[in-house]
Motif scaffolding. Structure first.
Motif, mmCIF file in Angstrom:
data_model
loop_
_atom_site.group_PDB
_atom_site.id
_atom_site.type_symbol
_atom_site.label_atom_id
_atom_site.label_comp_id
_atom_site.label_asym_id
_atom_site.label_seq_id
_atom_site.Cartn_x
_atom_site.Cartn_y
_atom_site.Cartn_z
ATOM 1 N N UNK A 5 0.857 -1.412 0.077
ATOM 2 C CA UNK A 5 0.029 -0.007 -0.048
ATOM 3 C C UNK A 5 0.841 1.306 -0.062
ATOM 4 N N UNK A 6 0.521 2.007 -0.908
ATOM 5 C CA UNK A 6 1.297 3.549 -1.003
ATOM 6 C C UNK A 6 0.195 4.585 -0.297
ATOM 7 N N UNK A 7 0.639 5.346 0.590
ATOM 8 C CA UNK A 7 -0.329 6.369 1.332
ATOM 9 C C UNK A 7 0.300 7.689 0.858
ATOM 10 N N UNK A 8 -0.465 8.551 0.262
ATOM 11 C CA UNK A 8 -0.247 9.894 0.083
ATOM 12 C C UNK A 8 -0.666 10.803 1.208
ATOM 13 N N UNK A 9 0.047 11.785 1.662
ATOM 14 C CA UNK A 9 -0.437 12.549 2.923
ATOM 15 C C UNK A 9 -0.294 12.147 4.204
ATOM 16 N N UNK A 10 0.881 11.203 4.172
ATOM 17 C CA UNK A 10 0.937 10.075 5.272
ATOM 18 C C UNK A 10 1.610 10.866 6.370
ATOM 19 N N UNK A 11 1.867 12.188 6.310
ATOM 20 C CA UNK A 11 2.331 13.143 7.534
ATOM 21 C C UNK A 11 0.883 14.101 7.792
ATOM 22 N N UNK A 12 -0.015 13.891 7.152
ATOM 23 C CA UNK A 12 -1.236 14.768 7.685
ATOM 24 C C UNK A 12 -2.109 14.134 8.632
ATOM 25 N N UNK A 13 -3.274 14.777 9.088
ATOM 26 C CA UNK A 13 -3.976 14.314 10.487
ATOM 27 C C UNK A 13 -4.624 13.035 10.040
ATOM 28 N N UNK A 14 -5.149 12.702 8.826
ATOM 29 C CA UNK A 14 -5.663 11.272 8.453
ATOM 30 C C UNK A 14 -4.671 10.494 7.918
ATOM 31 N N UNK A 15 -3.942 10.959 7.192
ATOM 32 C CA UNK A 15 -2.813 10.131 6.650
ATOM 33 C C UNK A 15 -2.028 9.452 7.581
ATOM 34 N N UNK A 16 -1.651 9.903 8.704
ATOM 35 C CA UNK A 16 -0.970 9.607 9.689
ATOM 36 C C UNK A 16 -1.713 8.535 10.333
ATOM 37 N N UNK A 17 -2.742 8.446 10.511
ATOM 38 C CA UNK A 17 -3.699 7.445 11.126
ATOM 39 C C UNK A 17 -3.795 6.246 10.262
#
Ligand SMILES: NC(=O)c1ccc[n+]([C@@H]2O[C@H](COP(=O)([O-])OP(=O)(O)OC[C@H]3O[C@@H](n4cnc5c(N)ncnc54)[C@H](OP(=O)(O)O)[C@@H]3O)[C@@H](O)[C@H]2O)c1
Length: 298
Positions: A5-17
């Protein structure tokens, strides 16, 4: 079969979770992308640079792409329409194109702000009618995602809260400094109806939905997920105060529409399509907001 799985925005509020939820499950190989907050764990990729993005996706070969990165502050979007389009629409198109080239299922995170809020609840077939430029840009992102491949999905969620790096990271936790400051009268919006939703709950939904998708190609198209407590920002502020035994005498309800970019009055999402597939309990607001805010009190 490998599960990547590749997650964009993984430093953001939702992406982190979302990133943390997949990392807990050793059956998944996880690559998190970030931009200004990239670091040891998260790879720096400017999503508006399609060459950079293409290289990373082709190298990692994900089965699943969770596209969470976006400009999501409505009042910023009103004044930065071009930059927002580059990230919320054009980068989404690039992600979907390169995703299709590696046969990945793309899940685009969207918002209840695609609706006008006049006829809730909204099921997944309801026709969007965004009231502000942010909602419009996310609706454009949805259309790009679904036009790129009928296999792709969109997940709409409402106002989010969760563990924060700063209180102003979420439109919910940003209320807390005013709640704590009992010496100053504060006015809280008591007009728009909202459904605060806990990011770690959404992350579980997304991880489980991704597992189902890898076994069942019927998982495609639009899904909704939401907390089930109907609250105004005033209601949220009062619950926050009660959690910490803070007086509410200084908190005043404002019963008029919020200023700034127009917001939907009540864009309650009908979540039944997703609940039929993945039944994840909703964390009660008073319990999870206490967990999130306890490090910020007193
Ligand atoms: N927050 C809400 O209440 C809410 C409600 C409904 C729907 N949503 C949707 O949920 C999703 C996640 O929102 P969020 O609250 O987690 O957002 P957020 O906290 O503002 O995070 C935005 C993310 O996008 C990344 N990003 C920004 N510009 C980038 C670029 N040029 N290249 C690569 N990455 C870039 C940021 O990376 P860096 O920080 O590392 O720069 C960050 O990880 C969004 O799609 C949003 O529309 C949010």
């Amino acid at each position: 079969m490998s599960k990547k799985v590749l997650i964009t925005g993984a430093s953001g509020l939702l992406g982190r979770a979302i990133y943390q939820e997949f990392k807990k499950d050793s059956t998944w190989d996880v690559l998190g992308l970030a931009f200004s907050r990239a670091g040891e764990q998260l790879k720096k990729v400017d999503l508006t640079n399609s060459d950079e993005l293409t290289r990373v996706v082709k190298e990692f070969q994900p089965n699943v792409i969770i596209h969470s990165a976006a400009e999501r502050r409505p009042d910023v979007v009103e004044n930065q329409a071009d930059a927002t389009k580059q990230l919320n629409v054009d980068a989404t198109r690039n992600i979907c194109n390169v995703g299709a080239s590696v046969n990945a299922w793309v899940l685009f995170i969207s918002t209840d702000y695609v609706f006008d809020g006049l006829n809730p609840p909204y099921d997944v077939n309801a026709v969007p009618n965004p009231l502000n430029k942010y909602g419009l840009s996310k609706y454009e992102g949805e259309k790009v995602t679904l036009a790129s491949s009928s296999e792709n999905s969109v997940l709409r969620v409402p106002i989010l809260y969760g563990p924060v790096e700063r209180l102003d990271e979420s439109a919910v936790t940003v209320l807390f400094p005013k709640v704590k400051n009992t010496g100053n009268k504060c006015v809280m919006s008591n007009y728009e109806r909202r459904y605060p939703t806990y990011c770690p709950d959404i992350a579980v939904v997304i991880r489980r939905l991704s597992d189902i998708r890898l076994k069942n190609n019927d998982v495609k198209g639009i899904y909704h997920w939401s907390g089930d407590e109907n609250m105004t920002k005033y209601d949220m502020a009062v619950v926050m105060a009660e959690c910490f035994g803070i007086s509410t005498n200084h908190i005043e309800a404002d019963n008029s529409a919020s200023p700034g970019a127009p917001r939907p009055y009540d864009s309650h999402l009908d979540t039944s399509r997703l609940d039929d597939l993945v039944l994840v309990p909703r964390s009660p607001f008073k319990d999870s907001i206490l967990k999130v805010l306890k490090d910020y009190y007193p």
